[in-house]
Scaffold this active site. Structure first.
Site, mmCIF file in Angstrom:
data_model
loop_
_atom_site.group_PDB
_atom_site.id
_atom_site.type_symbol
_atom_site.label_atom_id
_atom_site.label_comp_id
_atom_site.label_asym_id
_atom_site.label_seq_id
_atom_site.Cartn_x
_atom_site.Cartn_y
_atom_site.Cartn_z
ATOM 1 N N HIS A 46 0.830 -1.204 0.000
ATOM 2 C CA HIS A 46 0.000 0.000 0.000
ATOM 3 C C HIS A 46 0.869 1.260 0.000
ATOM 4 C CE1 HIS A 46 -3.003 -2.886 1.288
ATOM 5 N NE2 HIS A 46 -3.939 -1.968 1.361
ATOM 6 N N ASN A 74 7.805 -4.938 2.485
ATOM 7 C CA ASN A 74 6.407 -4.647 2.771
ATOM 8 C C ASN A 74 5.982 -5.130 4.154
ATOM 9 O OD1 ASN A 74 3.642 -3.882 2.133
ATOM 10 N ND2 ASN A 74 3.248 -6.059 1.840
ATOM 11 N N ASP A 173 16.468 16.517 0.546
ATOM 12 C CA ASP A 173 17.243 16.959 -0.614
ATOM 13 C C ASP A 173 17.680 15.775 -1.474
ATOM 14 O OD1 ASP A 173 17.135 19.684 -0.382
ATOM 15 O OD2 ASP A 173 19.097 19.917 0.556
ATOM 16 N N GLU A 176 14.737 14.437 -3.386
ATOM 17 C CA GLU A 176 14.382 15.333 -4.487
ATOM 18 C C GLU A 176 15.342 15.163 -5.657
ATOM 19 O OE1 GLU A 176 12.124 19.002 -2.199
ATOM 20 O OE2 GLU A 176 14.286 19.162 -2.548
ATOM 21 N N ASP A 182 9.723 18.309 -6.005
ATOM 22 C CA ASP A 182 9.881 19.347 -4.979
ATOM 23 C C ASP A 182 8.933 18.974 -3.853
ATOM 24 O OD1 ASP A 182 10.346 21.583 -3.476
ATOM 25 O OD2 ASP A 182 9.567 23.020 -4.940
ATOM 26 N N GLN A 192 12.646 25.344 4.096
ATOM 27 C CA GLN A 192 13.032 24.167 3.319
ATOM 28 C C GLN A 192 14.542 23.983 3.338
ATOM 29 O OE1 GLN A 192 11.237 23.388 -0.605
ATOM 30 N NE2 GLN A 192 9.906 25.150 -0.228
ATOM 31 N N GLU A 196 15.435 20.351 4.764
ATOM 32 C CA GLU A 196 15.650 19.355 3.722
ATOM 33 C C GLU A 196 17.074 18.818 3.678
ATOM 34 O OE1 GLU A 196 14.190 20.843 0.016
ATOM 35 O OE2 GLU A 196 12.100 20.765 0.678
#
Length: 205
Positions: A46, A74, A173, A176, A182, A192, A196
């Site tokens: 899930h 999982n 970071d 990303e 973002d 941020q 981040e």
């Protein structure tokens, strides 16, 4: 995928086991059948866990909420992470959660593959999650501060994955950079820049 988790939405949801295609998808979109995962060596993992949605629990079994996860991830590492962050909710917090995957192909219980369902469903190489922890009642992005706990996880989708989810902590970071997303875009840029780059060092149980 992203969602909010508060006390009223969290609990020990009964296992519905009604995996099914989402017939609300636009015309012409492929509807992944529930039968495509069994026998593949991967679980129907899930995105938004069943126990994160009590009132609308059945909706978490739509196949659009599923991704291919190896059993040990999982049922072990990922399940322990999900149970841990539900303890944060029971402790008086609410969470904002973002989850996804990237890469192609990895090793399930029956060996390495890149796709299933005649090439229609891709096996991801990595599974990741970001959890923003706020005191219950705080909802606005401006309420995120430099001391807000942000848990970022990036785990390999391999049956050799370790049991301890805390060993897979990373930075937002880094996620990303890997995904091109973002992830905390609603938070002020200066905040941020602080949050981040930080690897969570909080408790894991």
């Amino acid at each position: 995928m992203s969602w909010r988790l508060a006390a009223k939405e969290s609990g020990s949801a009964p296992w519905q086991d009604n995996f099914r295609a989402d017939n609300a998808l636009p015309a012409g979109w492929y509807q992944v059948p529930a039968s495509s995962y069994p026998g593949s060596g991967f679980d129907r993992g899930h995105h938004c866990p069943s126990a994160n949605r009590m009132a609308s629990n059945s909706t978490t079994f739509l196949m659009i909420n599923m991704l291919l996860q190896v059993p040990n991830l999982n049922q072990g590492t990922w399940a322990d992470l999900e149970e841990y962050y539900r303890t944060l909710v029971r402790g008086g917090n609410e969470l904002y959660i973002i989850m996804g995957s990237y890469g192609t192909g990895d090793t399930g219980s029956q060996g390495s593959v890149t796709t299933i369902d005649q090439g229609r469903v891709t096996v991801p190489a990595r599974c990741w999650k970001v959890v923003v922890v706020l005191p219950a009642g705080q909802h606005a992005p401006e309420e995120v501060t430099s001391i807000t706990r942000v848990i970022a996880i990036n785990a390999p989708n391999q049956n050799s994955v370790g049991a301890a989810w805390g060993n897979y902590r990373t930075t937002v970071d880094a996620l990303e950079a890997a995904t091109g997303l973002d992830l905390l875009s609603a938070v002020a840029s200066a905040m941020q820049a602080t949050l981040e780059t930080r690897v969570d060092a909080g408790p894991v149980q």
